[in-house]
Design a protein around this motif. Structure first.
Motif, PDB file in Angstrom:
ATOM      1  N   SER A  56       0.833  -1.171   0.015  1.00 18.76           N
ATOM      2  CA  SER A  56      -0.164  -0.027  -0.093  1.00 18.76           C
ATOM      3  C   SER A  56       0.747   1.204   0.100  1.00 18.76           C
ATOM      4  N   GLY A  57       2.026   1.109   0.180  1.00 19.79           N
ATOM      5  CA  GLY A  57       3.101   2.515   0.030  1.00 19.79           C
ATOM      6  C   GLY A  57       3.344   3.037   1.421  1.00 19.79           C
ATOM      7  N   PHE A  58       3.006   2.303   2.429  1.00 16.08           N
ATOM      8  CA  PHE A  58       3.367   2.945   3.974  1.00 16.08           C
ATOM      9  C   PHE A  58       4.740   2.730   4.016  1.00 16.08           C
ATOM     10  N   THR A  59       5.474   1.531   3.918  1.00 18.02           N
ATOM     11  CA  THR A  59       6.641   1.152   3.946  1.00 18.02           C
ATOM     12  C   THR A  59       7.422   0.940   2.582  1.00 18.02           C
ATOM     13  N   PRO A  60       8.909   1.360   2.302  1.00 20.36           N
ATOM     14  CA  PRO A  60       9.482   1.287   1.218  1.00 20.36           C
ATOM     15  C   PRO A  60       9.891  -0.292   0.949  1.00 20.36           C
ATOM     16  N   ARG A  61       9.575  -0.987   1.773  1.00 21.78           N
ATOM     17  CA  ARG A  61      10.069  -2.404   1.634  1.00 21.78           C
ATOM     18  C   ARG A  61       9.229  -3.258   2.752  1.00 21.78           C
ATOM     19  N   ARG A  62       9.146  -4.542   2.513  1.00 20.33           N
ATOM     20  CA  ARG A  62       8.103  -5.409   3.261  1.00 20.33           C
ATOM     21  C   ARG A  62       9.159  -5.581   4.481  1.00 20.33           C
ATOM     22  N   LEU A  63       8.629  -5.020   6.006  1.00 18.40           N
ATOM     23  CA  LEU A  63       9.059  -5.218   7.234  1.00 18.40           C
ATOM     24  C   LEU A  63       8.856  -6.449   7.561  1.00 18.40           C
ATOM     25  N   ALA A  64       9.536  -7.207   8.467  1.00 17.68           N
ATOM     26  CA  ALA A  64       9.571  -8.396   9.158  1.00 17.68           C
ATOM     27  C   ALA A  64       8.890  -7.997  10.482  1.00 17.68           C
ATOM     28  N   PRO A  65       8.116  -8.936  11.211  1.00 16.63           N
ATOM     29  CA  PRO A  65       7.516  -8.641  12.512  1.00 16.63           C
ATOM     30  C   PRO A  65       8.627  -8.162  13.561  1.00 16.63           C
ATOM     31  N   GLY A  66       9.807  -8.800  13.441  1.00 19.43           N
ATOM     32  CA  GLY A  66      10.939  -8.316  14.119  1.00 19.43           C
ATOM     33  C   GLY A  66      11.683  -7.078  14.228  1.00 19.43           C
ATOM     34  N   GLU A  67      11.181  -6.253  12.758  1.00 24.20           N
ATOM     35  CA  GLU A  67      11.514  -4.879  12.629  1.00 24.20           C
ATOM     36  C   GLU A  67      10.662  -3.969  12.703  1.00 24.20           C
ATOM     37  N   GLN A  68       9.501  -4.492  13.585  1.00 22.51           N
ATOM     38  CA  GLN A  68       8.377  -3.402  13.962  1.00 22.51           C
ATOM     39  C   GLN A  68       8.783  -2.279  14.374  1.00 22.51           C
ATOM     40  N   GLN A  69       9.804  -1.879  15.238  1.00 24.01           N
ATOM     41  CA  GLN A  69      10.460  -0.697  15.759  1.00 24.01           C
ATOM     42  C   GLN A  69      10.602   0.328  14.531  1.00 24.01           C
TER      43      GLN A  69
END
Length: 185
Positions: A56-69
Motif C-alpha cells: 500500500s506504500g506505507f513502507t518502502p520495503r516489506r518489514l518483518a515482524p521483528g523489525e516493528q520498531q
C-alpha cells in the motif's frame, strides 16, 4: 514454536510500538499467541499486515515482524484494542473489547496520532459502539484524531484478498499523506 510454548504465551502482553504525533496508529484486535511468544505484532506467517503495509506504500520495503520498531521512522505505530493474547480473537468477550475501546481512546488522546486505523471492523463496532460502521473513514474522531476502519489482515479473513486489502490501506495512506503538515512530506 511448540504447541506448549504457544500455549504458555496465552494472556501475555505485547508492548505497543508508539510515539506521540504519529501519522497513523494501527490497531489490531488483540495479539495472537505467536505474537505474544515473540513480542512482535502480527507475527503469524499467514497474517497479511506486513505485506499489505508495503504493497500500500506505507513502507518502502516489506518489514518483518521483528523489525516493528522501524515503523516509528515512517510515523507509524501499532497497538491493540485488547491487550490479552489469545489463540483466536473470538475468545475475547464483548466486555473486554468495550473496555479495550476505553483504554484505546485514552491512549489516542495522550499520543494524538493524526489517524487511528483499526484493523477489524467488527472489533471497531464493538469497542466503540458503532454498530453500523463500515470499512473506510469514520465520522467519529477522538480529539483531532480521525479514525479509519480497515479489514482484518488475518489469513482467516478470506473475503479480502492481498490486493483488495492493499488498495484499502492505500486509501488510508493517501488520506494520511493529504492531511500531512508540509514538514512531513
Amino acid at each position: 514454536m511448540t504447541p506448549e510454548e504457544l500455549e504458555a504465551a496465552r494472556d501475555r502482553l505485547v508492548p505497543d510500538v508508539v510515539a506521540g504525533g504519529l501519522r497513523v496508529l494501527f490497531c489490531g484486535i488483540n495479539p495472537g499467541l505467536l505474537s505474544a511468544a515473540t513480542g512482535h505484532h502480527f507475527a503469524r506467517p499467514g497474517n497479511r499486515f506486513w505485506p499489505v503495509l508495503h504493497l500500500s506504500g506505507f513502507t518502502p520495503r516489506r518489514l518483518a515482524p521483528g523489525e516493528q520498531q522501524e515503523l516509528l521512522l515512517y510515523g507509524l505505530g501499532i497497538t491493540n484494542v485488547a491487550a490479552r493474547a489469545t489463540a483466536r480473537a473470538d475468545e475475547l468477550s464483548r466486555e473486554e473489547l468495550i473496555e479495550g475501546g476505553r483504554i484505546l481512546e485514552a491512549k489516542v488522546e495522550a499520543l494524538r496520532p493524526r489517524w487511528l486505523a483499526v484493523a477489524g471492523v467488527t472489533a471497531y463496532r464493538t469497542a466503540f459502539g458503532e454498530r453500523h460502521a463500515r470499512i473506510g473513514p469514520q465520522d467519529r474522531t477522538i480529539g483531532s484524531t480521525r479514525i479509519w476502519a480497515l479489514p482484518n489482515p488475518s489469513g482467516l479473513n478470506a473475503h479480502w484478498t492481498l490486493q483488495t486489502m492493499a488498495e484499502e490501506f492505500a486509501r488510508l495512506r493517501a488520506a494520511a499523506d493529504a492531511d500531512a503538515p508540509e514538514t512531513d512530506l
